[in-house]
Design an enzyme around this catalytic site. Structure first.
Site, short mmCIF file in Angstrom:
data_model
loop_
_atom_site.label_atom_id
_atom_site.label_comp_id
_atom_site.label_asym_id
_atom_site.label_seq_id
_atom_site.Cartn_x
_atom_site.Cartn_y
_atom_site.Cartn_z
N ASP A 9 33.99 37.61 44.07
CA ASP A 9 34.28 39.27 43.87
C ASP A 9 34.88 39.56 42.69
OD1 ASP A 9 32.73 39.94 46.32
OD2 ASP A 9 34.45 39.54 47.60
N ARG A 54 39.24 39.57 54.95
CA ARG A 54 38.19 39.06 54.48
C ARG A 54 38.42 37.78 53.43
NH1 ARG A 54 35.93 40.73 49.79
NH2 ARG A 54 33.90 41.41 50.79
#
Ligand code: SAM
Length: 245
Positions: free
Chosen positions: A166, A151
């Site tokens: 994040d 990711r």
């Protein structure tokens, strides 16, 4: 990037590797992921991959020969061989970022009592643990590492979901998220998020991220890159002030 996962249980990987971000990253050609059955590298009619431990004691140990043969066939310049092992260095977002720059990862999944010590000493370049607990095999840890690394590859996430936002991406925990409806069981979405004022929303998010990090993971603040205003905010938290709700 290429990731080769060496396992005695290839069936474990079928679902996770084809769904969602991992599946899309593979389809887009951002990463090639191979799942290699260790048994195919074992010799003899029975293709034995494990044996009893010298010195006695329960359990079985993965034999060195199939693991060495398998890795030697896969390895090339730029490869890094990683043994998943509860005794390895602890996996984190920093380690994921480091691995995302490696051209070719070979992930070795242990089973039973683990692998013959010569694999750890003379075959693996690195050992990674996903936490202080013992799982049945290295397959779930290999999936955890693969997911966290893939990711981070450019293009794996949409622009809106950039990994920098994040938790751990910018050294802090991320603040709370809300979606529709505006009111649910008497609880309203914070006013700032509904204001349409982008500067206010950004300030609110940053203050919430700092508050959360200060409450839950104050250790992260020691290395986070904070502006003087943000440091002042943390001082205010220490004196009882809360961020805008
Ligand atoms: N006897 C080993 C010990 O006490 O250190 C544990 C072996 S464990 C049952 C079998 C395999 O699962 C390991 O060889 C490793 O590949 C994997 N494994 C288990 N827990 C893990 C963890 N926390 N992180 C990474 N791999 C793990």
């Amino acid at each position: 990037m290429k990731i080769d996962i060496v396992t005695l249980f290839p069936g474990i990987f079928a679902g996770p590797l084809q769904e969602s971000i991992l599946g899309r990253a593979r389809a887009k050609g951002l990463v090639e992921i191979g799942v290699i059955n260790l048994r195919d590298s074992a010799e003899g009619r029975h293709r034995v991959t494990d044996d009893y431990p010298f010195g006695g004691g329960g359990g079985m140990v993965l034999k060195p020969e199939p693991l060495f043969a398998c890795v030697e066939a896969l390895r090339r310049p730029g490869s890094r061989v990683i043994l998943l092992d509860p005794q390895g260095r602890r996996f984190s977002q920093d380690v994921a970022r480091e691995l995302a720059t490696v051209e070719h990862l070979i992930l070795l999944c242990g089973r039973y009592e683990g692998v013959d010590e010569r694999v750890r000493e003379h075959l693996a370049d690195d050992e990674i643990s996903i936490g202080d607990y013992v799982l049945t095999g290295g397959e779930l840890p290999a999936l955890v590492v693969t997911d966290a690394v893939v990711r981070l590859l450019p293009g794996a996430l949409g622009d809106e979901e950039a990994p920098g936002k994040d938790s751990f991406g910018a050294g802090l925990l991320e603040g709370p998220h809300y979606t529709r409806p505006e009111e649910f069981r008497g609880r309203r979405v914070p006013e700032a998020l509904l204001s349409g004022d982008h500067a206010r929303i950004a300030r609110w998010r940053r203050a919430q991220a700092l508050w959360r990090t200060w409450r839950r993971r104050p250790d992260l603040l020691e290395t986070a890159d904070l502006s003087p205003e943000e440091q002042k905010l943390i001082e205010e938290f220490k004196h009882g002030k809360k961020p805008e709700a």
